[in-house]
Design a protein around this motif. Structure first.
Motif, PDB file in Angstrom:
ATOM      1  N   TYR A  72      19.780 -11.922 -26.145  1.00  0.00           N
ATOM      2  CA  TYR A  72      19.044 -11.390 -25.002  1.00  0.00           C
ATOM      3  C   TYR A  72      18.012 -12.400 -24.498  1.00  0.00           C
ATOM      4  O   TYR A  72      17.851 -12.593 -23.284  1.00  0.00           O
ATOM      5  N   ASP A  73      17.328 -13.076 -25.411  1.00  0.00           N
ATOM      6  CA  ASP A  73      16.357 -14.103 -25.010  1.00  0.00           C
ATOM      7  C   ASP A  73      17.043 -15.249 -24.273  1.00  0.00           C
ATOM      8  O   ASP A  73      16.520 -15.778 -23.283  1.00  0.00           O
ATOM      9  N   GLU A  74      18.214 -15.629 -24.767  1.00  0.00           N
ATOM     10  CA  GLU A  74      18.981 -16.691 -24.106  1.00  0.00           C
ATOM     11  C   GLU A  74      19.403 -16.262 -22.712  1.00  0.00           C
ATOM     12  O   GLU A  74      19.351 -17.041 -21.752  1.00  0.00           O
ATOM     13  N   LEU A  75      19.793 -14.999 -22.579  1.00  0.00           N
ATOM     14  CA  LEU A  75      20.200 -14.462 -21.286  1.00  0.00           C
ATOM     15  C   LEU A  75      19.046 -14.488 -20.292  1.00  0.00           C
ATOM     16  O   LEU A  75      19.191 -14.901 -19.139  1.00  0.00           O
ATOM     17  N   LEU A  76      17.860 -14.071 -20.734  1.00  0.00           N
ATOM     18  CA  LEU A  76      16.701 -14.050 -19.855  1.00  0.00           C
ATOM     19  C   LEU A  76      16.302 -15.447 -19.387  1.00  0.00           C
ATOM     20  O   LEU A  76      15.875 -15.640 -18.248  1.00  0.00           O
ATOM     21  N   SER A  77      16.442 -16.411 -20.282  1.00  0.00           N
ATOM     22  CA  SER A  77      16.002 -17.766 -19.941  1.00  0.00           C
ATOM     23  C   SER A  77      16.998 -18.523 -19.081  1.00  0.00           C
ATOM     24  O   SER A  77      16.634 -19.488 -18.407  1.00  0.00           O
ATOM     25  N   SER A  78      18.253 -18.088 -19.067  1.00  0.00           N
ATOM     26  CA  SER A  78      19.277 -18.872 -18.364  1.00  0.00           C
ATOM     27  C   SER A  78      19.825 -18.202 -17.112  1.00  0.00           C
ATOM     28  O   SER A  78      20.431 -18.860 -16.268  1.00  0.00           O
ATOM     29  N   THR A  79      19.631 -16.891 -16.953  1.00  0.00           N
ATOM     30  CA  THR A  79      20.252 -16.163 -15.848  1.00  0.00           C
ATOM     31  C   THR A  79      19.338 -16.101 -14.630  1.00  0.00           C
ATOM     32  O   THR A  79      18.150 -15.804 -14.749  1.00  0.00           O
ATOM     33  N   SER A  80      19.920 -16.390 -13.476  1.00  0.00           N
ATOM     34  CA  SER A  80      19.222 -16.222 -12.200  1.00  0.00           C
ATOM     35  C   SER A  80      19.975 -15.187 -11.373  1.00  0.00           C
ATOM     36  O   SER A  80      21.189 -15.026 -11.517  1.00  0.00           O
ATOM     37  N   ILE A  81      19.243 -14.474 -10.535  1.00  0.00           N
ATOM     38  CA  ILE A  81      19.855 -13.469  -9.667  1.00  0.00           C
ATOM     39  C   ILE A  81      19.684 -13.936  -8.228  1.00  0.00           C
ATOM     40  O   ILE A  81      18.565 -14.180  -7.776  1.00  0.00           O
ATOM     41  N   LEU A  82      20.793 -14.078  -7.513  1.00  0.00           N
ATOM     42  CA  LEU A  82      20.793 -14.640  -6.169  1.00  0.00           C
ATOM     43  C   LEU A  82      21.119 -13.563  -5.152  1.00  0.00           C
ATOM     44  O   LEU A  82      22.112 -12.857  -5.277  1.00  0.00           O
ATOM     45  N   SER A  83      20.304 -13.465  -4.126  1.00  0.00           N
ATOM     46  CA  SER A  83      20.526 -12.458  -3.095  1.00  0.00           C
ATOM     47  C   SER A  83      21.759 -12.803  -2.270  1.00  0.00           C
ATOM     48  O   SER A  83      22.034 -13.971  -1.978  1.00  0.00           O
ATOM     49  N   THR A  84      22.489 -11.767  -1.881  1.00  0.00           N
ATOM     50  CA  THR A  84      23.638 -11.959  -0.995  1.00  0.00           C
ATOM     51  C   THR A  84      23.217 -12.067   0.460  1.00  0.00           C
ATOM     52  O   THR A  84      24.029 -12.402   1.320  1.00  0.00           O
ATOM     53  N   GLY A  85      21.954 -11.743   0.739  1.00  0.00           N
ATOM     54  CA  GLY A  85      21.486 -11.733   2.117  1.00  0.00           C
ATOM     55  C   GLY A  85      21.667 -10.389   2.797  1.00  0.00           C
ATOM     56  O   GLY A  85      21.286 -10.211   3.954  1.00  0.00           O
ATOM     57  N   TYR A  98      24.749 -12.716 -10.179  1.00  0.00           N
ATOM     58  CA  TYR A  98      24.181 -13.250 -11.414  1.00  0.00           C
ATOM     59  C   TYR A  98      24.861 -14.576 -11.756  1.00  0.00           C
ATOM     60  O   TYR A  98      26.093 -14.677 -11.719  1.00  0.00           O
ATOM     61  N   THR A  99      24.045 -15.576 -12.100  1.00  0.00           N
ATOM     62  CA  THR A  99      24.621 -16.841 -12.549  1.00  0.00           C
ATOM     63  C   THR A  99      25.295 -16.630 -13.895  1.00  0.00           C
ATOM     64  O   THR A  99      24.902 -15.774 -14.688  1.00  0.00           O
ATOM     65  N   GLY A 100      26.347 -17.420 -14.137  1.00  0.00           N
ATOM     66  CA  GLY A 100      27.113 -17.278 -15.367  1.00  0.00           C
ATOM     67  C   GLY A 100      28.182 -16.218 -15.294  1.00  0.00           C
ATOM     68  O   GLY A 100      28.867 -15.964 -16.286  1.00  0.00           O
ATOM     69  N   GLU A 101      28.342 -15.588 -14.113  1.00  0.00           N
ATOM     70  CA  GLU A 101      29.311 -14.510 -13.969  1.00  0.00           C
ATOM     71  C   GLU A 101      30.181 -14.716 -12.741  1.00  0.00           C
ATOM     72  O   GLU A 101      29.816 -15.451 -11.821  1.00  0.00           O
ATOM     73  N   ILE A 102      31.331 -14.019 -12.744  1.00  0.00           N
ATOM     74  CA  ILE A 102      32.235 -14.016 -11.596  1.00  0.00           C
ATOM     75  C   ILE A 102      32.138 -12.653 -10.924  1.00  0.00           C
ATOM     76  O   ILE A 102      32.320 -11.622 -11.568  1.00  0.00           O
ATOM     77  N   THR A 103      31.828 -12.657  -9.637  1.00  0.00           N
ATOM     78  CA  THR A 103      31.777 -11.427  -8.852  1.00  0.00           C
ATOM     79  C   THR A 103      32.894 -11.483  -7.818  1.00  0.00           C
ATOM     80  O   THR A 103      33.120 -12.522  -7.198  1.00  0.00           O
ATOM     81  N   GLU A 104      33.583 -10.366  -7.637  1.00  0.00           N
ATOM     82  CA  GLU A 104      34.703 -10.322  -6.696  1.00  0.00           C
ATOM     83  C   GLU A 104      34.456  -9.275  -5.614  1.00  0.00           C
ATOM     84  O   GLU A 104      34.004  -8.172  -5.891  1.00  0.00           O
ATOM     85  N   VAL A 105      34.733  -9.663  -4.372  1.00  0.00           N
ATOM     86  CA  VAL A 105      34.771  -8.702  -3.272  1.00  0.00           C
ATOM     87  C   VAL A 105      36.221  -8.590  -2.828  1.00  0.00           C
ATOM     88  O   VAL A 105      36.894  -9.590  -2.590  1.00  0.00           O
ATOM     89  N   CYS A 106      36.727  -7.365  -2.776  1.00  0.00           N
ATOM     90  CA  CYS A 106      38.112  -7.159  -2.358  1.00  0.00           C
ATOM     91  C   CYS A 106      38.140  -6.172  -1.202  1.00  0.00           C
ATOM     92  O   CYS A 106      37.229  -5.359  -1.035  1.00  0.00           O
ATOM     93  N   GLY A 107      39.176  -6.264  -0.401  1.00  0.00           N
ATOM     94  CA  GLY A 107      39.297  -5.380   0.747  1.00  0.00           C
ATOM     95  C   GLY A 107      40.449  -5.806   1.640  1.00  0.00           C
ATOM     96  O   GLY A 107      41.024  -6.887   1.465  1.00  0.00           O
TER      97      GLY A 107
END
Length: 332
Positions: A72-85, A98-107
């Motif tokens: 959890y400490d490693e996650l807090l120190s390395s993760t950034s949250i980026l706005s989609t706008g 979230y950095t370090g993750e894959i997010t998918e938009v489908c439609g």
């Protein structure tokens, strides 16, 4: 797999590597899994030296357990949250990408997948002053639209141009070009994707299905293999380089005529978060009204939905913040 090479650890010389290669031992995994006594006899090398090298390599490359608190400490120190706008989409994604993750938009066609990709690129490039790597696989990139979205954020032409320069565009119209692009980005620690100052924070692939869907189905085993190679590259880039990955995907219908993301069950395990975009269906609704629904998330309940406008008026957005979050009826 890590290939054996001179200098990988003390005692691992060119002569020892050559002898091991004759015994069909090419990687660290091969050496660790082999019986040292049998291997020493087979390759005519010193048992003592072989055991010493094996012990060092095992210490260097073995996975060690980690406590939940340390993780959890490693996650807090390395993760950034980026706005989609887009405020509503950020709310749905628990604040953003979230950095370090894959997010998918489908439609389906015209539901706003590419517009969300544009919004993310503009938001990160302008607000955060970070670089974006945008991989266009369907010819949908539009510089005029990016500029228009920037003009809604600032009237300063210098700021607009600086933001555009932070968005590096790569075109890959087949899966081999996409793989090559991803491998180059990873191998060079995203240096090829760096256009302006700062580091790359987001890699956008719009879309993965454009280069993969026609290769799947039937007896096309090669298509499945290539798809998983793309998945591996995306996951590696996200984790090793600590960037956010955003991909777009098409949709199909299941046996109950319900919309589901394309590329099949194997691909469904790749994104950490998946949202479904649809056109607004309310009577008299604006043609630019869209709904976003959580289909998969490790942080948010599934089937939460947000409404948003692809062309919001800044005054209206600041006053209303778009529509509120609500829970869908999963039986409908």
């Amino acid at each position: 797999m890590v290939l054996l090479r001179a200098g990988l650890c003390p005692g691992l010389s060119e002569d020892l590597i050559k002898a091991l290669l004759e015994g069909a031992v090419r990687t660290v995994e091969d050496l660790v899994l082999s019986d040292p006594e049998h291997l020493a006899q087979k390759c005519s090398v010193s048992y003592k030296a072989l055991v010493a090298v094996r012990r060092v390599l095992l210490a260097q490359h073995a996975a060690f357990p980690i406590s939940g608190a340390d993780l959890y400490d490693e996650l807090l120190s390395s993760t950034s949250i980026l706005s989609t706008g887009i405020t509503s989409v950020d709310n749905l994604l628990d604040s953003g990408l979230y950095t370090g993750e894959i997010t998918e938009v489908c439609g389906g066609p015209g539901t706003g997948k590419t517009q969300i990709c544009f919004s993310v690129a503009v938001s990160v490039a302008h607000e955060l002053k970070q670089n974006v790597t945008y991989i266009d696989t369907n010819g949908g990139i539009c510089a005029n639209r990016l500029l228009q979205m920037l003009q809604e954020k600032t009237m300063d032409s210098a700021e607009q141009m600086n933001a555009l320069q932070r968005i590096g565009v790569f075109r890959a119209f087949d899966v081999f070009a996409l793989l090559s692009c991803l491998q180059n980005l990873r191998a060079n620690s995203l240096q090829m994707g760096t256009v302006g100052s700062g580091s790359v924070k987001v890699v956008i692939v719009d879309s993965v299905s454009a280069v993969l869907s026609h290769m799947l189905g039937g007896k096309q085993n090669e298509g499945m293999s290539l798809m998983m190679q793309v998945a591996t590259e995306l996951k590696t880039i996200a984790k090793d380089l600590n960037v956010a990955i955003l991909v777009s995907n098409h949709v199909t219908r299941d046996g109950n005529n319900q919309l589901k993301a394309g590329l099949g069950q194997s691909w469904s395990h790749v994104p950490r978060t998946r949202i479904l975009l649809q056109r607004g269906e309310q009577p008299g609704a604006s043609s630019s009204l869209r709904t976003a629904t959580i289909l998969k998330s490790s942080r948010q309940p599934c089937y939460l939905m947000e409404e948003f406008n692809l062309s919001p008026q800044p005054q209206e957005e600041s006053q209303t913040g778009f529509a509120g979050k609500r829970k869908l009826d999963t039986d409908s």
